[in-house]
Design a protein around this motif. Structure first.
Motif, short mmCIF file in Angstrom:
data_model
loop_
_atom_site.label_atom_id
_atom_site.label_comp_id
_atom_site.label_asym_id
_atom_site.label_seq_id
_atom_site.Cartn_x
_atom_site.Cartn_y
_atom_site.Cartn_z
N MET A 1 53.53 93.54 -10.35
CA MET A 1 52.93 92.19 -11.19
C MET A 1 52.01 92.68 -12.59
N PRO A 2 52.82 91.64 -13.96
CA PRO A 2 51.81 92.12 -14.94
C PRO A 2 50.46 91.70 -14.64
N GLU A 3 50.03 93.15 -15.27
CA GLU A 3 48.98 93.76 -16.42
C GLU A 3 48.20 92.69 -17.32
N VAL A 4 47.52 91.96 -16.92
CA VAL A 4 46.94 90.97 -18.02
C VAL A 4 45.08 91.59 -18.17
N THR A 5 44.21 90.54 -19.16
CA THR A 5 43.42 90.57 -19.30
C THR A 5 42.52 89.06 -18.69
N ILE A 6 41.44 89.24 -18.78
CA ILE A 6 40.10 88.39 -18.51
C ILE A 6 39.56 87.97 -19.29
N ARG A 7 39.26 87.90 -20.40
CA ARG A 7 37.38 88.04 -21.21
C ARG A 7 36.56 86.35 -20.78
N TYR A 8 35.83 86.94 -20.35
CA TYR A 8 34.85 86.22 -19.15
C TYR A 8 33.57 85.92 -20.90
N PHE A 9 33.66 84.35 -20.94
CA PHE A 9 32.18 83.64 -21.91
C PHE A 9 30.88 82.70 -20.72
N ALA A 10 29.70 83.41 -21.69
CA ALA A 10 28.52 82.36 -21.25
C ALA A 10 28.16 83.08 -19.86
N ALA A 11 28.25 82.32 -19.14
CA ALA A 11 27.82 82.01 -17.22
C ALA A 11 28.82 82.93 -16.43
N ALA A 12 29.88 83.31 -17.08
CA ALA A 12 31.09 83.91 -16.54
C ALA A 12 31.02 85.16 -16.71
N ARG A 13 30.68 85.50 -18.10
CA ARG A 13 30.36 86.76 -18.57
C ARG A 13 29.10 87.58 -17.83
N SER A 14 28.10 86.79 -17.67
CA SER A 14 26.81 87.37 -17.25
C SER A 14 27.44 87.79 -15.44
N ALA A 15 27.79 86.91 -14.56
CA ALA A 15 28.37 86.85 -13.61
C ALA A 15 29.39 88.33 -13.35
N ALA A 16 30.19 88.20 -14.23
CA ALA A 16 30.93 89.52 -14.02
C ALA A 16 30.59 90.64 -14.34
N GLY A 17 29.07 90.62 -15.27
CA GLY A 17 28.54 92.23 -15.97
C GLY A 17 29.38 92.62 -16.75
N ALA A 18 30.46 92.12 -17.17
CA ALA A 18 31.53 91.97 -18.29
C ALA A 18 31.27 91.50 -19.52
N ALA A 19 32.17 91.84 -20.93
CA ALA A 19 32.86 91.00 -20.96
C ALA A 19 34.19 90.74 -20.86
N THR A 20 35.13 92.03 -20.47
CA THR A 20 36.53 92.14 -20.18
C THR A 20 36.80 92.43 -18.60
N ALA A 21 37.77 91.54 -18.75
CA ALA A 21 38.04 92.79 -17.86
C ALA A 21 39.50 92.77 -17.36
N THR A 22 40.53 93.97 -16.76
CA THR A 22 42.11 94.32 -16.68
C THR A 22 42.71 94.46 -15.19
N ALA A 23 43.31 93.09 -14.67
CA ALA A 23 43.80 93.69 -13.66
C ALA A 23 45.52 92.73 -13.27
N GLN A 24 45.87 93.07 -12.62
CA GLN A 24 47.75 93.16 -12.07
C GLN A 24 47.26 91.50 -11.56
N ALA A 25 47.94 90.42 -11.92
CA ALA A 25 48.04 89.27 -11.79
C ALA A 25 49.69 88.32 -11.59
N ALA A 26 50.01 87.58 -10.55
CA ALA A 26 51.42 87.03 -11.14
C ALA A 26 51.07 85.63 -11.42
N SER A 27 49.94 84.95 -11.12
CA SER A 27 49.46 83.58 -11.36
C SER A 27 47.61 83.99 -11.26
N LEU A 28 47.15 82.62 -12.51
CA LEU A 28 46.00 82.35 -13.19
C LEU A 28 45.14 82.73 -11.31
N GLY A 29 45.46 81.84 -10.19
CA GLY A 29 44.74 82.09 -9.07
C GLY A 29 45.29 83.06 -8.53
N ASP A 30 46.29 84.40 -8.94
CA ASP A 30 46.11 85.57 -7.97
C ASP A 30 44.84 86.28 -8.88
#
Length: 79
Positions: A1-30
């Motif tokens: 599976m590819p490694e991708v970066t997700i950037r969180y904005f506004a309430a998503a950033r607050s809920a994540a506790g970080a501005a970005t994360a990296t993960a391995q996922a084949a689809s956006l749903g994953d």
């Protein structure tokens, strides 16, 4: 599976506790499932978000290429 970066904005950033994360996922749903596992508040916020893949609108079925950048944009009001 590819490694991708997700950037969180506004309430998503607050809920994540970080501005970005990296993960391995084949689809956006994953990716959503992976980053929100055991994080119910983040899962709730992400369920309301619009997602962009490298600047283009994406759906949970969208496949993610290696090195992709996903933006999680919660709804917001204002002008």
């Amino acid at each position: 599976m590819p490694e991708v970066t997700i950037r969180y904005f506004a309430a998503a950033r607050s809920a994540a506790g970080a501005a970005t994360a990296t993960a391995q996922a084949a689809s956006l749903g994953d990716l959503i499932t992976t980053v929100s596992a055991d994080r119910p508040e983040l899962a709730r916020v992400l369920s309301l978000c619009t997602f962009l893949l490298n600047g283009e609108r994406a759906t949970p079925a969208t496949l993610l290429p290696a090195g992709a950048q996903v933006d999680a944009l919660p709804p917001f009001a204002g002008g």
